[in-house]
Design a protein around this motif. Structure first.
Motif, PDB file in Angstrom:
ATOM      1  N   TYR A 146       1.254  -0.694  -0.389  1.00 53.51           N
ATOM      2  CA  TYR A 146      -0.051   0.034   0.624  1.00 53.51           C
ATOM      3  C   TYR A 146       0.898   1.051   0.010  1.00 53.51           C
ATOM      4  O   TYR A 146       2.155   1.231   1.029  1.00 53.51           O
ATOM      5  CB  TYR A 146      -0.908   0.194   1.174  1.00 53.51           C
ATOM      6  CG  TYR A 146      -1.989   1.281   1.392  1.00 53.51           C
ATOM      7  CD1 TYR A 146      -2.515   2.019   0.308  1.00 53.51           C
ATOM      8  CD2 TYR A 146      -2.098   1.854   3.130  1.00 53.51           C
ATOM      9  CE1 TYR A 146      -3.003   3.456   1.035  1.00 53.51           C
ATOM     10  CE2 TYR A 146      -2.054   3.517   2.098  1.00 53.51           C
ATOM     11  CZ  TYR A 146      -2.796   3.546   1.498  1.00 53.51           C
ATOM     12  OH  TYR A 146      -3.853   4.815   1.979  1.00 53.51           O
ATOM     13  N   PHE A 147       0.534   2.121  -1.155  1.00 49.11           N
ATOM     14  CA  PHE A 147       1.611   3.491  -0.969  1.00 49.11           C
ATOM     15  C   PHE A 147       0.026   4.117  -0.619  1.00 49.11           C
ATOM     16  O   PHE A 147      -0.616   4.533  -2.242  1.00 49.11           O
ATOM     17  CB  PHE A 147       2.020   3.818  -2.461  1.00 49.11           C
ATOM     18  CG  PHE A 147       3.224   4.748  -2.546  1.00 49.11           C
ATOM     19  CD1 PHE A 147       4.541   4.433  -2.575  1.00 49.11           C
ATOM     20  CD2 PHE A 147       2.360   5.813  -2.636  1.00 49.11           C
ATOM     21  CE1 PHE A 147       4.979   5.662  -2.562  1.00 49.11           C
ATOM     22  CE2 PHE A 147       3.672   7.350  -2.550  1.00 49.11           C
ATOM     23  CZ  PHE A 147       4.816   6.901  -2.536  1.00 49.11           C
ATOM     24  N   GLU A 148       1.096   5.707   0.065  1.00 48.94           N
ATOM     25  CA  GLU A 148      -0.241   6.199   0.323  1.00 48.94           C
ATOM     26  C   GLU A 148       0.944   7.825   0.276  1.00 48.94           C
ATOM     27  O   GLU A 148       1.678   8.082   1.152  1.00 48.94           O
ATOM     28  CB  GLU A 148      -0.173   6.630   1.676  1.00 48.94           C
ATOM     29  CG  GLU A 148      -1.506   7.307   2.212  1.00 48.94           C
ATOM     30  CD  GLU A 148      -1.812   7.485   3.734  1.00 48.94           C
ATOM     31  OE1 GLU A 148      -2.786   6.287   4.234  1.00 48.94           O
ATOM     32  OE2 GLU A 148      -1.039   7.544   4.807  1.00 48.94           O
ATOM     33  N   PRO A 154      -6.777   9.782   3.273  1.00 48.47           N
ATOM     34  CA  PRO A 154      -5.262   9.022   3.064  1.00 48.47           C
ATOM     35  C   PRO A 154      -6.002   8.705   1.275  1.00 48.47           C
ATOM     36  O   PRO A 154      -6.886   8.908   0.768  1.00 48.47           O
ATOM     37  CB  PRO A 154      -6.309   7.969   3.426  1.00 48.47           C
ATOM     38  CG  PRO A 154      -6.967   8.005   4.438  1.00 48.47           C
ATOM     39  CD  PRO A 154      -7.659   8.843   4.250  1.00 48.47           C
ATOM     40  N   ILE A 155      -4.656   9.187   0.239  1.00 52.10           N
ATOM     41  CA  ILE A 155      -4.510   9.559  -0.797  1.00 52.10           C
ATOM     42  C   ILE A 155      -3.677   8.306  -1.355  1.00 52.10           C
ATOM     43  O   ILE A 155      -2.672   7.745  -0.828  1.00 52.10           O
ATOM     44  CB  ILE A 155      -4.310  10.453  -2.098  1.00 52.10           C
ATOM     45  CG1 ILE A 155      -5.265  11.796  -1.337  1.00 52.10           C
ATOM     46  CG2 ILE A 155      -3.565  10.211  -3.538  1.00 52.10           C
ATOM     47  CD1 ILE A 155      -4.903  13.016  -1.991  1.00 52.10           C
ATOM     48  N   THR A 156      -4.529   6.859  -2.189  1.00 53.56           N
ATOM     49  CA  THR A 156      -3.030   6.607  -3.268  1.00 53.56           C
ATOM     50  C   THR A 156      -2.279   6.338  -3.416  1.00 53.56           C
ATOM     51  O   THR A 156      -2.249   7.853  -4.334  1.00 53.56           O
ATOM     52  CB  THR A 156      -4.155   5.249  -3.374  1.00 53.56           C
ATOM     53  OG1 THR A 156      -4.754   5.219  -5.130  1.00 53.56           O
ATOM     54  CG2 THR A 156      -4.769   4.801  -2.489  1.00 53.56           C
ATOM     55  N   LEU A 188      -9.399   7.685  -0.712  1.00 54.66           N
ATOM     56  CA  LEU A 188      -9.615   6.602   0.246  1.00 54.66           C
ATOM     57  C   LEU A 188     -10.838   7.268   1.634  1.00 54.66           C
ATOM     58  O   LEU A 188     -10.903   7.822   1.618  1.00 54.66           O
ATOM     59  CB  LEU A 188      -9.080   5.558   0.986  1.00 54.66           C
ATOM     60  CG  LEU A 188      -8.292   4.968  -0.084  1.00 54.66           C
ATOM     61  CD1 LEU A 188      -7.189   3.900   1.099  1.00 54.66           C
ATOM     62  CD2 LEU A 188      -8.880   4.051  -0.521  1.00 54.66           C
ATOM     63  N   ALA A 189     -12.404   6.665   0.758  1.00 51.46           N
ATOM     64  CA  ALA A 189     -13.335   7.024   1.464  1.00 51.46           C
ATOM     65  C   ALA A 189     -13.599   6.331   2.340  1.00 51.46           C
ATOM     66  O   ALA A 189     -13.760   6.596   4.238  1.00 51.46           O
ATOM     67  CB  ALA A 189     -14.696   7.352   0.864  1.00 51.46           C
ATOM     68  N   ASP A 190     -13.354   5.138   2.240  1.00 47.27           N
ATOM     69  CA  ASP A 190     -13.256   4.649   3.925  1.00 47.27           C
ATOM     70  C   ASP A 190     -11.766   3.460   4.464  1.00 47.27           C
ATOM     71  O   ASP A 190     -10.816   2.689   2.843  1.00 47.27           O
ATOM     72  CB  ASP A 190     -14.536   3.016   3.399  1.00 47.27           C
ATOM     73  CG  ASP A 190     -14.337   2.041   4.284  1.00 47.27           C
ATOM     74  OD1 ASP A 190     -13.650   2.195   5.486  1.00 47.27           O
ATOM     75  OD2 ASP A 190     -14.485   1.438   4.078  1.00 47.27           O
ATOM     76  N   ALA A 191     -10.823   4.779   4.793  1.00 47.38           N
ATOM     77  CA  ALA A 191      -9.742   3.621   5.070  1.00 47.38           C
ATOM     78  C   ALA A 191      -9.774   2.664   5.886  1.00 47.38           C
ATOM     79  O   ALA A 191      -8.947   1.617   6.118  1.00 47.38           O
ATOM     80  CB  ALA A 191      -9.086   4.986   6.047  1.00 47.38           C
TER      81      ALA A 191
END
Length: 270
Positions: A146-148, A154-156, A188-191
């Motif tokens: 997972y890259f943030e 949180p944005i991927t 991510l609306a849902d982390a």
């Protein structure tokens, strides 16, 4: 008598054109750079800083009398609009992939009459990526990654980052989001979705601010993530991975591969 080909007075609104032009030996053409530029280090000492990422000192740019301004992405559309209205020629690149970065190097080189040097530089980057991929192919396991690129929200990771993760030996857990060119589409609306996708490694590169692994580990429910449980939370500095230029193809992918290789070999010994 040598004839100078292409623009003679270039303002670079982001770091990657500065890095490319220095690498090609064409730095004398640069008359202004982004304040976020760190590569190469000498650029900060030699060139006036006239822009951030979403803003720019239009008056100072115009005072430099540029004949060409290079920027990146739709985020700089307003800056470009002001400069174009003032009669300046502007190129806003919008590449989002590894192939796009390589093409960018070649196109910028051609614009300044350095086609052969740009081609050699792009081929050097391709060879480096190929060497990393060969090394990754020998690893016994591929971690889920997972890259943030931002934390609140949180944005991927963007496409070239996901591609470099694959080259480095891992598999991005949000491949369907990586193809989205705009950051707002990668929020991510849902982390909790990260928990469900159970990454083995978490990379953080918070676009200019320090990555805080303890904050990531403290998110509700995230203690169940293998990466959090095993302490595999790693920062990759944004200048070497979030700039769509040469840094990502050299230092950025190296940083990813170093962590992935150590994790993989550690699991093999366990």
């Amino acid at each position: 008598m040598t004839t100078t080909i292409g623009p003679r007075r270039i303002v670079c609104l982001t770091e990657e054109p500065t890095e490319v032009l220095y690498a090609l030996g064409e730095q004398e053409r640069i008359v202004g750079i982004s304040g976020f530029t760190v590569r190469p280090p000498r650029a900060r000492k030699e060139k006036p800083k006239v822009s951030a990422f979403t803003s720019a000192k239009i008056g100072e740019i115009l005072a430099l009398e540029p004949d060409f301004v290079v920027g990146f992405s739709d985020i700089q559309a307003d800056i470009a609009r002001e400069l174009v209205a003032a009669g300046v020629e502007v190129w806003i690149s919008n590449h989002r992939s590894v192939a796009g970065i390589l093409d960018y190097i070649r196109r910028l080189g051609a614009l300044v009459g350095a086609h052969a040097r740009a081609e050699a530089y792009a081929r050097e980057a391709e060879a480096h990526l190929a060497a990393i991929e060969r090394a990754a192919a020998t690893l016994p396991r591929r971690p889920r990654v997972y890259f943030e690129e931002w934390d609140e929200p949180p944005i991927t990771g963007i496409r070239w980052v996901a591609e470099l993760v694959r080259s480095a030996g891992g598999d991005d857990v949000f491949p369907e989001r990586a193809v989205m060119p705009l950051a707002r589409d990668r929020i991510l609306a849902d982390a909790g979705e990260v928990v469900r996708r159970a990454p083995d490694i978490v990379f953080g590169s918070w676009c200019g601010k320090k990555f805080r692994p303890e904050r990531v580990a403290a998110r509700p429910g995230w203690s169940a993530i293998p990466a959090v449980r095993d302490g595999e939370l790693h920062e990759v500095k944004s200048p070497i991975i979030l700039q769509p230029g040469p840094a990502a193809l050299f230092d950025g992918v190296d940083a990813l591969h170093a962590v992935i290789a150590r994790w993989t070999l550690g699991k093999a010994k366990a």
